[in-house]
Design a protein around this motif. Structure first.
Motif, PDB file in Angstrom:
ATOM      1  N   THR A 219       0.845  -1.193   0.000  1.00 16.78           N
ATOM      2  CA  THR A 219       0.000   0.000   0.000  1.00 16.78           C
ATOM      3  C   THR A 219       0.883   1.247   0.000  1.00 16.78           C
ATOM      4  OG1 THR A 219      -1.572  -1.241   1.339  1.00 16.78           O
ATOM      5  CG2 THR A 219      -1.899   1.131   1.220  1.00 16.78           C
ATOM      6  N   LEU A 220       1.932   1.228   0.815  1.00 21.62           N
ATOM      7  CA  LEU A 220       2.830   2.375   0.874  1.00 21.62           C
ATOM      8  C   LEU A 220       3.624   2.504  -0.412  1.00 21.62           C
ATOM      9  CD1 LEU A 220       4.064   2.179   4.572  1.00 21.62           C
ATOM     10  CD2 LEU A 220       2.570   3.882   3.528  1.00 21.62           C
ATOM     11  N   MET A 221       4.004   1.366  -0.982  1.00 24.05           N
ATOM     12  CA  MET A 221       4.721   1.371  -2.266  1.00 24.05           C
ATOM     13  C   MET A 221       3.877   2.102  -3.311  1.00 24.05           C
ATOM     14  SD  MET A 221       7.291  -0.103  -3.992  1.00 24.05           S
ATOM     15  CE  MET A 221       7.685  -0.408  -5.708  1.00 24.05           C
ATOM     16  N   ARG A 222       2.607   1.758  -3.340  1.00 23.88           N
ATOM     17  CA  ARG A 222       1.691   2.409  -4.278  1.00 23.88           C
ATOM     18  C   ARG A 222       1.627   3.897  -4.030  1.00 23.88           C
ATOM     19  NH1 ARG A 222      -4.168  -0.370  -4.852  1.00 23.88           N
ATOM     20  NH2 ARG A 222      -3.712  -1.531  -6.715  1.00 23.88           N
ATOM     21  N   ALA A 223       1.444   4.242  -2.755  1.00 21.15           N
ATOM     22  CA  ALA A 223       1.261   5.649  -2.414  1.00 21.15           C
ATOM     23  C   ALA A 223       2.529   6.452  -2.712  1.00 21.15           C
ATOM     24  CB  ALA A 223       0.893   5.785  -0.939  1.00 21.15           C
ATOM     25  N   LEU A 224       3.689   5.844  -2.509  1.00 22.53           N
ATOM     26  CA  LEU A 224       4.942   6.582  -2.672  1.00 22.53           C
ATOM     27  C   LEU A 224       5.369   6.680  -4.129  1.00 22.53           C
ATOM     28  CD1 LEU A 224       7.014   5.038   0.268  1.00 22.53           C
ATOM     29  CD2 LEU A 224       6.311   7.425   0.092  1.00 22.53           C
ATOM     30  N   THR A 225       4.981   5.686  -4.928  1.00 24.63           N
ATOM     31  CA  THR A 225       5.510   5.652  -6.294  1.00 24.63           C
ATOM     32  C   THR A 225       4.426   5.758  -7.362  1.00 24.63           C
ATOM     33  OG1 THR A 225       5.347   3.257  -6.517  1.00 24.63           O
ATOM     34  CG2 THR A 225       7.351   4.105  -5.520  1.00 24.63           C
ATOM     35  N   GLY A 226       3.175   5.769  -6.941  1.00 25.77           N
ATOM     36  CA  GLY A 226       2.096   5.847  -7.922  1.00 25.77           C
ATOM     37  C   GLY A 226       2.004   4.611  -8.784  1.00 25.77           C
ATOM     38  N   SER A 227       2.534   3.486  -8.308  1.00 26.32           N
ATOM     39  CA  SER A 227       2.489   2.273  -9.131  1.00 26.32           C
ATOM     40  C   SER A 227       1.334   1.388  -8.702  1.00 26.32           C
ATOM     41  CB  SER A 227       3.802   1.500  -8.999  1.00 26.32           C
ATOM     42  OG  SER A 227       3.938   1.058  -7.672  1.00 26.32           O
ATOM     43  N   GLU A 228       1.040   0.418  -9.540  1.00 20.77           N
ATOM     44  CA  GLU A 228      -0.121  -0.433  -9.300  1.00 20.77           C
ATOM     45  C   GLU A 228       0.270  -1.803  -8.747  1.00 20.77           C
ATOM     46  OE1 GLU A 228      -3.559   0.216  -9.813  1.00 20.77           O
ATOM     47  OE2 GLU A 228      -2.706   2.229  -9.717  1.00 20.77           O
ATOM     48  N   VAL A 229       0.997  -1.840  -7.651  1.00 21.13           N
ATOM     49  CA  VAL A 229       1.346  -3.157  -7.124  1.00 21.13           C
ATOM     50  C   VAL A 229       0.136  -3.750  -6.394  1.00 21.13           C
ATOM     51  CG1 VAL A 229       3.807  -2.707  -6.939  1.00 21.13           C
ATOM     52  CG2 VAL A 229       2.333  -2.214  -4.987  1.00 21.13           C
ATOM     53  N   LEU A 230       0.165  -5.054  -6.266  1.00 23.36           N
ATOM     54  CA  LEU A 230      -0.953  -5.763  -5.657  1.00 23.36           C
ATOM     55  C   LEU A 230      -1.063  -5.473  -4.154  1.00 23.36           C
ATOM     56  CD1 LEU A 230      -3.067  -8.159  -5.889  1.00 23.36           C
ATOM     57  CD2 LEU A 230      -1.188  -9.612  -5.137  1.00 23.36           C
ATOM     58  N   VAL A 231      -2.247  -5.075  -3.735  1.00 25.12           N
ATOM     59  CA  VAL A 231      -2.514  -4.868  -2.312  1.00 25.12           C
ATOM     60  C   VAL A 231      -3.666  -5.782  -1.949  1.00 25.12           C
ATOM     61  CG1 VAL A 231      -3.403  -3.245  -0.607  1.00 25.12           C
ATOM     62  CG2 VAL A 231      -1.751  -2.467  -2.297  1.00 25.12           C
ATOM     63  N   ALA A 232      -3.546  -6.538  -0.896  1.00 25.10           N
ATOM     64  CA  ALA A 232      -4.650  -7.425  -0.543  1.00 25.10           C
ATOM     65  C   ALA A 232      -4.641  -7.714   0.936  1.00 25.10           C
ATOM     66  CB  ALA A 232      -4.526  -8.725  -1.319  1.00 25.10           C
ATOM     67  N   ASP A 233      -5.830  -7.877   1.487  1.00 25.13           N
ATOM     68  CA  ASP A 233      -5.900  -8.209   2.895  1.00 25.13           C
ATOM     69  C   ASP A 233      -5.718  -9.715   3.059  1.00 25.13           C
ATOM     70  OD1 ASP A 233      -6.078  -7.985   5.548  1.00 25.13           O
ATOM     71  OD2 ASP A 233      -8.232  -7.630   5.641  1.00 25.13           O
ATOM     72  N   LYS A 234      -4.535 -10.146   2.713  1.00 28.27           N
ATOM     73  CA  LYS A 234      -4.192 -11.565   2.735  1.00 28.27           C
ATOM     74  C   LYS A 234      -2.775 -11.627   3.226  1.00 28.27           C
ATOM     75  CE  LYS A 234      -6.548 -13.226  -1.295  1.00 28.27           C
ATOM     76  NZ  LYS A 234      -6.390 -13.148  -2.720  1.00 28.27           N
ATOM     77  N   LEU A 235      -2.422 -12.748   3.817  1.00 31.07           N
ATOM     78  CA  LEU A 235      -1.018 -12.875   4.191  1.00 31.07           C
ATOM     79  C   LEU A 235      -0.237 -13.274   2.948  1.00 31.07           C
ATOM     80  CD1 LEU A 235      -1.290 -14.553   7.673  1.00 31.07           C
ATOM     81  CD2 LEU A 235      -1.361 -12.165   7.035  1.00 31.07           C
ATOM     82  N   PHE A 236       0.950 -12.738   2.830  1.00 26.22           N
ATOM     83  CA  PHE A 236       1.831 -13.016   1.694  1.00 26.22           C
ATOM     84  C   PHE A 236       1.209 -12.674   0.353  1.00 26.22           C
ATOM     85  CE2 PHE A 236       3.167 -16.177   4.896  1.00 26.22           C
ATOM     86  CZ  PHE A 236       4.362 -15.568   5.212  1.00 26.22           C
ATOM     87  N   ALA A 237       0.625 -11.491   0.262  1.00 25.88           N
ATOM     88  CA  ALA A 237       0.096 -11.054  -1.028  1.00 25.88           C
ATOM     89  C   ALA A 237       1.248 -10.842  -2.006  1.00 25.88           C
ATOM     90  CB  ALA A 237      -0.704  -9.770  -0.858  1.00 25.88           C
ATOM     91  N   THR A 238       2.366 -10.344  -1.500  1.00 25.43           N
ATOM     92  CA  THR A 238       3.512 -10.042  -2.363  1.00 25.43           C
ATOM     93  C   THR A 238       4.573 -11.120  -2.234  1.00 25.43           C
ATOM     94  OG1 THR A 238       3.150  -7.721  -1.894  1.00 25.43           O
ATOM     95  CG2 THR A 238       5.275  -8.302  -2.878  1.00 25.43           C
ATOM     96  N   LEU A 239       4.952 -11.710  -3.352  1.00 25.64           N
ATOM     97  CA  LEU A 239       6.046 -12.679  -3.275  1.00 25.64           C
ATOM     98  C   LEU A 239       7.204 -12.327  -4.193  1.00 25.64           C
ATOM     99  CD1 LEU A 239       4.417 -16.178  -2.905  1.00 25.64           C
ATOM    100  CD2 LEU A 239       5.522 -14.773  -1.208  1.00 25.64           C
ATOM    101  N   ASP A 240       7.088 -11.264  -4.905  1.00 23.21           N
ATOM    102  CA  ASP A 240       8.188 -10.832  -5.761  1.00 23.21           C
ATOM    103  C   ASP A 240       8.531  -9.400  -5.409  1.00 23.21           C
ATOM    104  OD1 ASP A 240       8.626 -13.048  -7.565  1.00 23.21           O
ATOM    105  OD2 ASP A 240       6.570 -12.664  -8.206  1.00 23.21           O
ATOM    106  N   THR A 241       9.780  -9.068  -5.642  1.00 23.85           N
ATOM    107  CA  THR A 241      10.179  -7.703  -5.347  1.00 23.85           C
ATOM    108  C   THR A 241       9.899  -6.818  -6.559  1.00 23.85           C
ATOM    109  OG1 THR A 241      11.904  -8.571  -3.963  1.00 23.85           O
ATOM    110  CG2 THR A 241      12.128  -6.304  -4.639  1.00 23.85           C
TER     111      THR A 241
END
Ligand code: GTP
Ligand code: MG
Length: 422
Positions: A219-241
């Motif tokens: 969520t912060l990545m999105r807010a800081l960079t204006g990018s569309e990374v996946l945000v989800a109320d799930k554990l381990f939503a992100t697995l790639d950098t």
């Protein structure tokens, strides 16, 4: 997460409370397992716990408790039992037999989540290696229980003389792991050169968002960079950098990377295989450690993250502690008093995101150093590199070339100084 319109699997959460686990810790761990179960689309229908000095070596719970659990499974119409520890292959096998339904331990649950959420080739390969590593000893157990009959049936399929089914499967697993590892090594080489090129071009102002799973990094990545990374109320939503520049751009230009979340007792195979993902964190000159301030267990989560960072060798990378989700709860004044220099914020508030951004930029500006370079006319091609990685404060032509006064990241300036010392 559940396929099609099947009914969700009904899960019973089972845990032994050891004397060393305080009630608070025990509760927090159970809550987390519930969340992990939810991420997999299971419906948690009940909880079954026992206090014990140690795990029963045969079946995790004591013999009497295993019988009770069997009844509970029938009563709750549970499809599976989730065990809040990593248990041995034989414990798992015995428990399964006695309670009459599938048993998944914490490690298996986490591996399954990683398996479902891994998208890139590298992440998929890493997860498969971890899963195979987990399965191998369990197959050995199954083979042992199948007995000597297994060994007698030799000479068919790809088996060499006297090799049992179990041995064949294990050999296949080893071969598959080796194959996957080779694939990963090849990808890594590619990635390292890509990374080196990226650094050449863009200098070294890098901040990595790290922290416990679900803290709000993406969520912060999105807010800081204006990018569309996946945000989800799930554990381990992100697995790639993912790596993106701070947007709007800053001086110096700052790259932000979003990373895989941490968790208590991350299965060992995964710590090792995900190190390459976390390597991004090691490369950064600043780690923004994001903590969910509204989670009652945040202090434990903070400690776990710090421990893992130590383990992967990121102990000395400067930290910016970011307490997020303060709109949901948490004691702002207490946090500020206990963690001097921390940022307390909500990713949902624009003003807070601006403050975080300013703190990140300020960190990199403080670090900037100045130097004077001499760029011969014959090396004009490198002008682009200098202008892209540093701020050029002044330029003067003189004889064989030009003097440039630059300001930039210490490492970048040092690298340029080696090439173009005045
Ligand atoms: N209320 C509130 N919710 C937030 C805030 N920041 C993030 N969230 C929510 O928290 C959940 C998790 O956010 P993510 O950004 O996916 O968390 P993450 O740290 O990237 O999680 P992993 O990728 O699983 O490690 C999402 O539902 C977000 O919308 C915040 O400041 N306040
Ligand atoms: Mg994420």
């Amino acid at each position: 997460m559940q396929e099609g319109n099947q009914k969700p699997k009904r899960a019973l959460v089972v845990a032994v409370q050891l004397p060393r686990a305080s009630d608070v810790e025990f509760e927090a761990s159970l809550t987390e397992l519930r969340q992990l179960a939810k991420t997999l689309g299971f419906e948690v229908v009940g909880l079954f716990t026992q206090k014990r000095a140690s795990f029963d070596s045969a079946g995790y719970l004591g013999a009497g408790k295993r019988k009770e659990l069997h009844e509970q499974v029938l009563l709750d119409r549970a499809d599976l039992v989730l065990v809040d520890h990593e248990i041995s292959p034989s414990q798992s096998h015995n428990l399964e037999k006695e309670v009459g339904c599938e048993v998944m331990d914490r490690t298996m649950v986490i591996l399954e989540i990683f398996h479902r959420h891994a998208h890139s080739r590298a992440a998929r390969a890493q997860v498969e290696i971890a899963r195979l590593g987990y399965m191998a000893p369990r197959m050995r157990e199954a083979a042992k229980l199948a007995g000597p009959k297994d060994r007698a049936r030799s000479g068919t399929g790809g088996r060499s003389g006297g090799e049992s089914h179990g041995e064949l499967d294990r050999r296949k697993i080893r071969e598959r792991i080796a194959e996957l590892q080779k694939e990963l090594d090849a990808m890594d080489l590619g990635r390292n050169t890509q990374r080196a090129r990226r650094q050449e071009r863009q200098g070294l102002a890098r901040v990595a968002l790290v922290g416990y799973t679900n803290a709000g990094k993406s969520t912060l990545m999105r807010a800081l960079t204006g990018s569309e990374v996946l945000v989800a109320d799930k554990l381990f939503a992100t697995l790639d950098t993912t790596v993106r520049a701070l947007h709007p751009e800053s001086v110096p230009r700052v790259l932000v990377s979003d990373t895989v979340g941490f968790i208590k007792n991350l299965p060992h195979g995964l710590v090792a295989s995900f190190k390459s993902t976390l390597d991004e964190a090691l490369e950064a000159s600043l780690l923004a450690h994001v903590v969910d301030a509204s989670d009652p267990g945040f202090e434990r989560q903070l400690a776990v993250t710090e421990e893992v960072l130590d383990e992967i060798g990121a102990k000395d990378v400067p930290r910016l502690l970011v307490f997020n989700k303060i709109d949901r709860g948490g004691d702002e004044a207490a946090l500020r008093a206990k963690y001097p220099g921390c940022i307390v914020m909500s990713a949902r508030r624009e003003g807070d995101v601006a403050k975080l951004r300013a703190a990140i930029v300020a960190f990199f500006q403080r670090r900037l150093v100045e130097a004077e370079l001499f760029l011969p006319w014959s090396a004009q091609k490198q002008r682009g590199e200098i202008f892209a990685t540093c701020e050029v404060l002044e330029e003067r032509a003189a004889g064989e070339g030009a003097f440039l006064r630059v300001r930039g990241e210490p490492e970048t300036v040092e690298r340029l100084r080696e090439k173009f010392s005045a």
